[in-house]
Structures are given as structure tokens and as C-alpha cells.
Design a protein around this motif. Structure first.
Motif, PDB file in Angstrom:
ATOM      1  N   ALA A  25      63.385 -29.327 -17.215  1.00 29.04           N
ATOM      2  CA  ALA A  25      63.977 -30.360 -16.372  1.00 29.04           C
ATOM      3  C   ALA A  25      63.049 -31.570 -16.347  1.00 29.04           C
ATOM      4  O   ALA A  25      61.829 -31.417 -16.431  1.00 29.04           O
TER       5      ALA A  25
ATOM      6  N   GLU B 136      72.021 -35.921 -14.436  1.00 27.47           N
ATOM      7  CA  GLU B 136      71.436 -34.653 -14.024  1.00 27.47           C
ATOM      8  C   GLU B 136      71.035 -34.813 -12.555  1.00 27.47           C
ATOM      9  O   GLU B 136      70.766 -35.926 -12.102  1.00 27.47           O
TER      10      GLU B 136
ATOM     11  N   ALA C 233      77.628 -28.376 -18.155  1.00 26.77           N
ATOM     12  CA  ALA C 233      76.275 -28.527 -17.621  1.00 26.77           C
ATOM     13  C   ALA C 233      75.636 -27.146 -17.508  1.00 26.77           C
ATOM     14  O   ALA C 233      76.318 -26.121 -17.623  1.00 26.77           O
TER      15      ALA C 233
ATOM     16  N   GLN D  18      69.565 -27.205  -9.654  1.00 29.31           N
ATOM     17  CA  GLN D  18      69.432 -28.276 -10.635  1.00 29.31           C
ATOM     18  C   GLN D  18      70.689 -28.302 -11.495  1.00 29.31           C
ATOM     19  O   GLN D  18      71.148 -27.253 -11.937  1.00 29.31           O
ATOM     20  N   ARG D  19      71.239 -29.505 -11.725  1.00 30.94           N
ATOM     21  CA  ARG D  19      72.308 -29.682 -12.705  1.00 30.94           C
ATOM     22  C   ARG D  19      71.655 -30.348 -13.908  1.00 30.94           C
ATOM     23  O   ARG D  19      71.209 -31.492 -13.823  1.00 30.94           O
ATOM     24  N   LEU D  20      71.618 -29.622 -15.025  1.00 32.25           N
ATOM     25  CA  LEU D  20      70.892 -30.067 -16.211  1.00 32.25           C
ATOM     26  C   LEU D  20      71.790 -30.035 -17.437  1.00 32.25           C
ATOM     27  O   LEU D  20      72.890 -29.475 -17.391  1.00 32.25           O
ATOM     28  N   ASN D  21      71.319 -30.606 -18.534  1.00 31.41           N
ATOM     29  CA  ASN D  21      72.021 -30.551 -19.825  1.00 31.41           C
ATOM     30  C   ASN D  21      73.480 -30.980 -19.706  1.00 31.41           C
ATOM     31  O   ASN D  21      74.371 -30.363 -20.283  1.00 31.41           O
ATOM     32  N   THR D  22      73.732 -32.042 -18.970  1.00 33.64           N
ATOM     33  CA  THR D  22      75.103 -32.502 -18.749  1.00 33.64           C
ATOM     34  C   THR D  22      75.707 -33.109 -20.013  1.00 33.64           C
ATOM     35  O   THR D  22      75.005 -33.701 -20.832  1.00 33.64           O
TER      36      THR D  22
END
Length: 183
Positions: free
Chosen positions: A42, A127, A174, A148-152
Motif C-alpha cells: 500500500a 485507493e 479492487a 484498505q481499498r487497493l489495486n483499484t
């Protein structure tokens, strides 16, 4: 792409789809979640505070639904299904919807959260680092402290003008990482 051709999914439609494929056991999947949660990458701005431990990592697929308000597209709600990161069959284990809230389709536990930090990404929704505001139940989302909201990918509101009360749902994906206070 014309609005009529856009994919329109609702939270109810996702819930119906997930209900048809509920998992019958959580023991094997809990072990799978633990093996899939050793680490997530992240940005520094989205790091979870010390004293919290990673407890689940899920892939999400769904839509970001926008409503025409005063001639501009405004986010109405997300609607997505979550599956364990390493589950190639993408069996639903949770639903994500307006609140924002995440509800386990396996054990009924839930977590609500509010965004703390947003990290913009070109061509996709940002993100996020979210802090839990409430949890319910004794399952996978019990006592969650941060998300965590990642890799959107995808989910961006249209840039075209809108009229009336038009709605449009834009596909997105995500990775969601869930943390609980360390013990």
C-alpha cells in the motif's frame, strides 16, 4: 458507450447472486484467508496505524453507481462481491454496499467504515484508507478497525453531461484488506 448499454447491477442483485452460492463451511476458508494475508503493498499514505494486524484480504468485483444530480454525476453507492484473494473460483464471501458496509455471506458479521485518506490514481477510482465506525456479529468482520481499498481498476464516473435523475453503474475491481487491533 450509451447509458442503455451500461451494466446495471444493484445491491439486491448482488445479494441474490451471492445467496445462491453461500459457502457451507468457514473452517477451510478461514485457514485460506490466514495464508493469503501475510502482507499487502500500500502507498505510505494508506498505511494502517501500528498496533493493528492484517486479518483478511479479498478481491472485489462490482460497480460504482452514479446518480445525475444538478447536471453532474455523483456517487450513489458501490455494489460488489468479495472473494478470498487466492480463491480462483471467486466464490462470494461478502457483499459491499452503500454505507459503506461489508457483510459476510458466510457468518453474517458486518463492518461499517468512513474514509480517512484518499490516494488518487489516474483512470480509476482512488485507493482508500478507511476506519471502522461499527461492527456487528462474531465472524470475519468482528472487531475490524481499518480497511484498505487497493489495486483499484475502473469505476470512474462518466465525464459526459447528464440530465434528470439518470443513473449509471460503472464496473470496477479492487483489493480490500481488513485489519483488527493486535493482540
Amino acid at each position: 458507450m450509451k447509458l442503455a448499454k451500461r451494466l446495471v447491477l444493484t445491491t439486491a442483485a448482488l445479494a441474490t447472486a451471492a445467496a445462491g452460492t453461500l459457502l457451507t463451511t468457514t473452517v477451510g476458508h478461514a485457514a485460506q484467508a490466514q495464508s493469503a494475508t501475510a502482507h499487502v503493498d500500500a502507498p505510505a499514505t494508506l498505511k494502517v496505524p501500528e498496533g493493528n494486524r492484517l486479518t483478511g484480504v479479498f478481491d472485489a468485483r462490482g460497480v460504482q453507481t452514479y446518480l445525475c444530480t444538478d447536471g453532474a454525476w455523483k456517487l450513489l453507492e458501490p455494489a460488489a462481491t468479495l472473494s478470498y484473494k487466492r480463491d480462483r473460483a471467486h466464490r462470494p464471501v461478502a457483499l459491499h454496499s452503500r454505507g459503506p458496509v461489508w457483510v459476510s455471506t458466510v457468518d453474517g458479521s458486518a463492518v461499517n467504515a468512513a474514509a480517512l485518506v484518499s490516494s488518487p490514481k489516474t483512470g480509476t477510482i482512488p485507493e482508500l484508507l478507511l476506519k471502522a465506525t461499527a461492527t456487528r456479529g462474531a465472524g470475519v468482520f468482528a472487531d475490524v478497525s481499518y480497511i484498505q481499498r487497493l489495486n483499484t481498476s475502473g469505476g470512474v464516473a462518466p465525464t459526459t453531461a447528464c440530465t434528470g435523475t439518470d443513473q449509471v453503474s460503472v464496473p470496477y475491481s479492487a483489493t480490500y484488506a481488513f485489519y483488527k487491533p493486535g493482540k
